[in-house]
Design a protein around this motif. Sequence first.
Motif, PDB file in Angstrom:
ATOM      1  N   CYS A   1       0.398   5.662  -0.370  1.00  0.00           N
ATOM      2  CA  CYS A   1      -0.540   6.767  -0.492  1.00  0.00           C
ATOM      3  C   CYS A   1       0.232   8.062  -0.313  1.00  0.00           C
TER       4      CYS A   1
ATOM      5  N   ASP B   1      -9.210   4.549  -0.017  1.00  0.00           N
ATOM      6  CA  ASP B   1      -7.850   4.970  -0.390  1.00  0.00           C
ATOM      7  C   ASP B   1      -6.824   4.643   0.688  1.00  0.00           C
ATOM      8  N   CYS B   2      -7.232   4.719   1.938  1.00  0.00           N
ATOM      9  CA  CYS B   2      -6.291   4.472   3.045  1.00  0.00           C
ATOM     10  C   CYS B   2      -7.136   4.131   4.265  1.00  0.00           C
TER      11      CYS B   2
ATOM     12  N   HIS C   1       0.841  -1.196   0.000  1.00  0.00           N
ATOM     13  CA  HIS C   1       0.000   0.000   0.000  1.00  0.00           C
ATOM     14  C   HIS C   1       0.874   1.243   0.000  1.00  0.00           C
TER      15      HIS C   1
HETATM   16 ZN   LIG Z   1      -2.311   5.081   3.225  1.00  0.00          ZN
END
Ligand SMILES: [Zn+2]
Length: 379
Positions: free
Chosen positions: A257, A347-348, A255
């Motif tokens: 971001c 998204d997160c 992941h």
């Molecule tokens: Zn994130």
Amino acid sequence: MSTLPDLPVTTVGSWPRPPALLRAQRLKHSGHLSVEEFERQADASVLEVVRLQEEVGIDIVTDGEQRRDNFYSFVAEKLTGTKLMTLLELLDVVEDKASFERVLQTLDVPAYALRTPTCIGPLERRQPLAVEELTFLQRHTDKPIKIPLPGPYLLTRAMFVQEVTRQTYPTKEALAEDVVRILRDEIAELIAAGVAFIQLDEPVLTELVFAQGQTRTFMCAALAARNDPAEELEFAVSLINRVLEGVVGVRTGLHICRGNWSQDESTLLQGSYHPLAPYLERLHVQQLVLEYATERAGSLMSFAEKEIGLGVVNPRTPTVESPETIKALIEQALQLYPRERVFLNPDCGFGTFSNRPVNSTEIALSKLQVLVKVARSLR
Ligand SMILES: [Zn+2]
């Protein structure tokens, strides 16, 4: 491993913690509550987060990171040779005070409030990082389980503060050797215990390309901006691939971001995945768990051979995305990826830092409800 439905829905990791648990966490940090008593209280929060995920219809569950103070500094409690230091304490020890101070000024979080795990001695696991999170979840859900772990590059960059680390590890490369070994041991134990999905969190990678050489976030605040981004990305790729070398019997994901600590989108990083793509493609992970709900992430890209963990709702906004918006994004992804490689997620996380959640449980829940509804309508 149970079979997953078409377009499986999962989360990236964290959920907001209830006020009682935050209180318990503060008491634990100040030594007024035992770890055992804290864990007992956290059990209750985890059960609630699991119940909510099952009710909404999430296909791969997490424990909402309820036991962690944030997605990476929790390791300080589990590892020898680490000390949680606030950014203010770090300012006292770093050599390049001027550039570090500049970093602190660009943050919209108070420097005394954020603690980062700093390496001050030989690293060993005192106890597993997340195996107990997994076994507790397994006793309370039949759903497949995702465990997020801080990635090796994030840990190395966050923990290596030359002034206090160099007596044990002269270079960040030397420290990384132990970080890689520790993560490999952890992953082997998680697989043996039956984890379905291991997600490595490496949010710092975006900083290397989007902050244009300026270290902008606290996560690697202590390492000043002297490093060449391409060199750092190569270093990150090699560490992640070494952690995952020979790993089978589990879905692996990475992941990244562009920051998830503020609802003020203008303080977060911006840019498409394009400059990162040559590195992401070489990672030995099955899935890339990426932001796409936020416009800061640019347009959708295809990564050959990879699954996409498609971010379709923004965890930081108060407005719940419309089913049409979510559906349009999924349909775009289905143009670029074979259907069986598309997973859906926000998204997160919704609560990256325990004392600074980016949303309420209610809004998180509403966003996930819409997401599940859309996923089901497309199955
Ligand atoms: Zn994130």
